[in-house]
Motif scaffolding. Sequence first.
Motif, PDB file in Angstrom:
ATOM      1  N   LYS A  81      -5.138 -14.863  -2.773  1.00 55.54           N
ATOM      2  CA  LYS A  81      -4.887 -13.469  -3.214  1.00 55.54           C
ATOM      3  C   LYS A  81      -4.547 -12.602  -3.349  1.00 55.54           C
ATOM      4  CE  LYS A  81      -7.759 -15.614  -7.646  1.00 55.54           C
ATOM      5  NZ  LYS A  81      -8.969 -15.807  -8.247  1.00 55.54           N
ATOM      6  N   LEU A  82      -5.422 -11.942  -2.378  1.00 52.29           N
ATOM      7  CA  LEU A  82      -5.415 -10.770  -1.258  1.00 52.29           C
ATOM      8  C   LEU A  82      -4.510 -10.606   0.157  1.00 52.29           C
ATOM      9  CD1 LEU A  82      -8.837  -8.982  -1.743  1.00 52.29           C
ATOM     10  CD2 LEU A  82      -6.627  -9.046  -3.009  1.00 52.29           C
ATOM     11  N   SER A  83      -3.180 -11.657  -0.374  1.00 50.41           N
ATOM     12  CA  SER A  83      -2.368 -12.104   0.776  1.00 50.41           C
ATOM     13  C   SER A  83      -1.202 -12.607   0.502  1.00 50.41           C
ATOM     14  CB  SER A  83      -2.480 -13.346   1.538  1.00 50.41           C
ATOM     15  OG  SER A  83      -3.801 -12.907   2.077  1.00 50.41           O
ATOM     16  N   PRO A  84       0.146 -10.863   0.715  1.00 50.09           N
ATOM     17  CA  PRO A  84       0.966 -11.326   0.261  1.00 50.09           C
ATOM     18  C   PRO A  84       2.242 -12.131   1.035  1.00 50.09           C
ATOM     19  CG  PRO A  84       0.801  -9.383   1.060  1.00 50.09           C
ATOM     20  CD  PRO A  84      -0.184  -9.686   1.598  1.00 50.09           C
ATOM     21  N   GLU A  85       2.650 -13.139   0.251  1.00 47.78           N
ATOM     22  CA  GLU A  85       3.752 -14.224   0.308  1.00 47.78           C
ATOM     23  C   GLU A  85       4.647 -14.265   1.723  1.00 47.78           C
ATOM     24  OE1 GLU A  85       5.796 -15.974  -2.627  1.00 47.78           O
ATOM     25  OE2 GLU A  85       4.003 -16.302  -3.627  1.00 47.78           O
ATOM     26  N   VAL A  86       4.131 -15.111   2.669  1.00 43.33           N
ATOM     27  CA  VAL A  86       5.075 -14.944   3.372  1.00 43.33           C
ATOM     28  C   VAL A  86       7.012 -14.986   3.078  1.00 43.33           C
ATOM     29  CG1 VAL A  86       5.800 -15.951   5.550  1.00 43.33           C
ATOM     30  CG2 VAL A  86       3.423 -16.270   5.045  1.00 43.33           C
ATOM     31  N   GLY A  87       7.573 -13.871   3.677  1.00 48.51           N
ATOM     32  CA  GLY A  87       8.595 -14.155   3.035  1.00 48.51           C
ATOM     33  C   GLY A  87       8.636 -12.270   2.353  1.00 48.51           C
ATOM     34  N   SER A  88       7.726 -12.482   1.287  1.00 47.98           N
ATOM     35  CA  SER A  88       8.455 -11.011   0.250  1.00 47.98           C
ATOM     36  C   SER A  88       8.189  -9.691   1.165  1.00 47.98           C
ATOM     37  CB  SER A  88       6.722 -10.476  -0.169  1.00 47.98           C
ATOM     38  OG  SER A  88       5.319 -10.398   0.464  1.00 47.98           O
ATOM     39  N   ASP A  90       6.158  -7.263   0.966  1.00 49.52           N
ATOM     40  CA  ASP A  90       4.840  -6.260   2.074  1.00 49.52           C
ATOM     41  C   ASP A  90       4.198  -7.052   2.876  1.00 49.52           C
ATOM     42  OD1 ASP A  90       4.669  -4.517  -0.031  1.00 49.52           O
ATOM     43  OD2 ASP A  90       3.584  -5.596  -1.592  1.00 49.52           O
ATOM     44  N   TYR A  91       5.292  -7.893   3.120  1.00 48.97           N
ATOM     45  CA  TYR A  91       4.711  -9.559   3.943  1.00 48.97           C
ATOM     46  C   TYR A  91       4.231  -8.546   5.686  1.00 48.97           C
ATOM     47  CZ  TYR A  91       3.102 -13.108   6.512  1.00 48.97           C
ATOM     48  OH  TYR A  91       2.434 -14.252   7.477  1.00 48.97           O
ATOM     49  N   PRO A  92       4.833  -7.453   6.279  1.00 46.19           N
ATOM     50  CA  PRO A  92       4.716  -7.479   7.574  1.00 46.19           C
ATOM     51  C   PRO A  92       3.918  -5.956   7.197  1.00 46.19           C
ATOM     52  CG  PRO A  92       7.388  -7.743   6.808  1.00 46.19           C
ATOM     53  CD  PRO A  92       6.288  -7.970   5.529  1.00 46.19           C
ATOM     54  N   ASP A  93       4.289  -4.914   6.673  1.00 46.68           N
ATOM     55  CA  ASP A  93       3.658  -4.145   6.145  1.00 46.68           C
ATOM     56  C   ASP A  93       1.785  -4.563   6.233  1.00 46.68           C
ATOM     57  OD1 ASP A  93       4.954  -1.685   6.588  1.00 46.68           O
ATOM     58  OD2 ASP A  93       6.135  -2.026   4.256  1.00 46.68           O
ATOM     59  N   HIS A  94       1.817  -5.054   5.380  1.00 52.00           N
ATOM     60  CA  HIS A  94       0.609  -6.017   5.162  1.00 52.00           C
ATOM     61  C   HIS A  94      -0.265  -7.170   6.393  1.00 52.00           C
ATOM     62  CE1 HIS A  94      -2.609  -8.885   4.124  1.00 52.00           C
ATOM     63  NE2 HIS A  94      -2.456  -9.910   4.571  1.00 52.00           N
ATOM     64  N   LEU A  95       0.376  -7.847   7.373  1.00 57.29           N
ATOM     65  CA  LEU A  95       0.396  -8.158   8.347  1.00 57.29           C
ATOM     66  C   LEU A  95      -0.043  -6.502   9.269  1.00 57.29           C
ATOM     67  CD1 LEU A  95       2.734 -11.074   9.464  1.00 57.29           C
ATOM     68  CD2 LEU A  95       0.106 -10.872   9.016  1.00 57.29           C
ATOM     69  N   PHE A  96       0.671  -5.630   9.202  1.00 60.27           N
ATOM     70  CA  PHE A  96       0.894  -4.451  10.483  1.00 60.27           C
ATOM     71  C   PHE A  96      -0.846  -4.169  10.110  1.00 60.27           C
ATOM     72  CE2 PHE A  96       0.702  -0.204  11.589  1.00 60.27           C
ATOM     73  CZ  PHE A  96       0.806  -0.102  12.497  1.00 60.27           C
ATOM     74  N   TRP A  97      -0.756  -3.240   9.336  1.00 57.70           N
ATOM     75  CA  TRP A  97      -2.525  -2.685   9.084  1.00 57.70           C
ATOM     76  C   TRP A  97      -3.002  -4.009   8.860  1.00 57.70           C
ATOM     77  CZ3 TRP A  97      -1.791   1.969   9.494  1.00 57.70           C
ATOM     78  CH2 TRP A  97      -0.993   3.223   9.173  1.00 57.70           C
ATOM     79  N   LEU A  98      -3.507  -5.089   8.423  1.00 57.67           N
ATOM     80  CA  LEU A  98      -4.692  -5.283   8.261  1.00 57.67           C
ATOM     81  C   LEU A  98      -5.317  -6.519   9.630  1.00 57.67           C
ATOM     82  CD1 LEU A  98      -5.895  -8.192   7.396  1.00 57.67           C
ATOM     83  CD2 LEU A  98      -4.691 -10.015   8.111  1.00 57.67           C
ATOM     84  N   HIS A  99      -4.255  -6.103  11.309  1.00 56.01           N
ATOM     85  CA  HIS A  99      -4.667  -6.058  12.366  1.00 56.01           C
ATOM     86  C   HIS A  99      -4.671  -4.637  13.429  1.00 56.01           C
ATOM     87  CE1 HIS A  99      -4.873 -10.714  12.848  1.00 56.01           C
ATOM     88  NE2 HIS A  99      -2.445 -10.579  11.798  1.00 56.01           N
ATOM     89  N   SER A 100      -4.256  -3.891  12.501  1.00 57.95           N
ATOM     90  CA  SER A 100      -3.877  -1.920  13.072  1.00 57.95           C
ATOM     91  C   SER A 100      -5.177  -1.766  13.242  1.00 57.95           C
ATOM     92  CB  SER A 100      -3.030  -1.567  12.828  1.00 57.95           C
ATOM     93  OG  SER A 100      -3.178   0.114  12.966  1.00 57.95           O
ATOM     94  N   SER A 153       2.603  -3.068  -2.901  1.00 54.36           N
ATOM     95  CA  SER A 153       2.172  -2.741  -3.900  1.00 54.36           C
ATOM     96  C   SER A 153       0.863  -3.129  -4.705  1.00 54.36           C
ATOM     97  CB  SER A 153       3.597  -3.643  -5.176  1.00 54.36           C
ATOM     98  OG  SER A 153       2.509  -4.790  -4.518  1.00 54.36           O
ATOM     99  N   GLN A 154       0.068  -3.840  -4.088  1.00 53.97           N
ATOM    100  CA  GLN A 154      -1.712  -4.538  -4.512  1.00 53.97           C
ATOM    101  C   GLN A 154      -2.272  -4.304  -3.403  1.00 53.97           C
ATOM    102  OE1 GLN A 154      -0.503  -8.706  -5.954  1.00 53.97           O
ATOM    103  NE2 GLN A 154      -1.325  -9.043  -3.541  1.00 53.97           N
ATOM    104  N   LEU A 155      -3.385  -4.768  -3.810  1.00 54.17           N
ATOM    105  CA  LEU A 155      -4.708  -4.018  -3.110  1.00 54.17           C
ATOM    106  C   LEU A 155      -4.302  -6.149  -1.722  1.00 54.17           C
ATOM    107  CD1 LEU A 155      -8.157  -2.785  -2.128  1.00 54.17           C
ATOM    108  CD2 LEU A 155      -8.026  -5.401  -2.976  1.00 54.17           C
ATOM    109  N   THR A 156      -4.586  -5.218  -0.865  1.00 56.09           N
ATOM    110  CA  THR A 156      -4.595  -6.541   0.325  1.00 56.09           C
ATOM    111  C   THR A 156      -5.927  -6.753   1.129  1.00 56.09           C
ATOM    112  OG1 THR A 156      -3.168  -5.714   2.076  1.00 56.09           O
ATOM    113  CG2 THR A 156      -2.378  -6.869  -0.085  1.00 56.09           C
ATOM    114  N   THR A 157      -6.137  -7.746   1.520  1.00 57.56           N
ATOM    115  CA  THR A 157      -7.227  -7.576   3.182  1.00 57.56           C
ATOM    116  C   THR A 157      -6.679  -6.887   4.325  1.00 57.56           C
ATOM    117  OG1 THR A 157      -5.731  -9.154   3.982  1.00 57.56           O
ATOM    118  CG2 THR A 157      -7.915  -9.885   2.980  1.00 57.56           C
ATOM    119  N   ALA A 158      -5.570  -6.422   3.376  1.00 54.61           N
ATOM    120  CA  ALA A 158      -5.493  -4.982   5.008  1.00 54.61           C
ATOM    121  C   ALA A 158      -6.248  -3.807   4.374  1.00 54.61           C
ATOM    122  CB  ALA A 158      -3.980  -4.856   4.488  1.00 54.61           C
TER     123      ALA A 158
END
Length: 212
Positions: A81-88, A90-100, A153-158
Amino acid sequence: MLTVHHLGISQSERIVWLCEELELDYEFKRYDRRADNRLAPDEYKALHPMGIAPVIQDGDLVLGESGAICEYIDHVHGAAKLSPEVGSADYPDHLFWLHSANGTFMTNGMMQLMLNMAEPRNDMPASFVADRTRKAWDMVEARLGEAEFFGGSQLTTADIMMVYCLTTARMFREAPIDAYPNVQAYLKRIGERPAYQRAWAKCEPGVPPKLD
């Protein structure tokens, strides 16, 4: 049963907040830091070979490392629920901040903390770390000026990963956020989330969160 082992004033607050956001049924165990050196007690260190927070147990599984735990819980227990779908979008930004969060942002803070404690002080690495830290904060401020959350656009694990860096981690060193209005507005929004409030009340009862 999923068990979250929380060490007081530590990164494991992320995992409690994540579980509250996902409204999971979990067991919460809190450990106080040692009085003599403010480190984890022996019973906490015995949970995982790294001997540091966070640590979770899920059946026979014992797992450490904030990012790994966030991804595990969100995908295994939270239906992603707190992970954007691959290909969306938001997905790249989510990944960047999650790992940053721990890959760069927290690393800068730890290097700065160690340099401040070192004697004699060496200005060359201190200047290098200060520059890296400033750039990282500037990126955070810019990101929160263009999106409501780190993951878009929504809260994620990032966000689960980054908020600790912007709040509790600052209890260990001087890092005012007066120059970052977007960060201030973001933390105000986070502090108003019922799940964050529930998590903080469990993790640090009687201690106000460092949201400003």
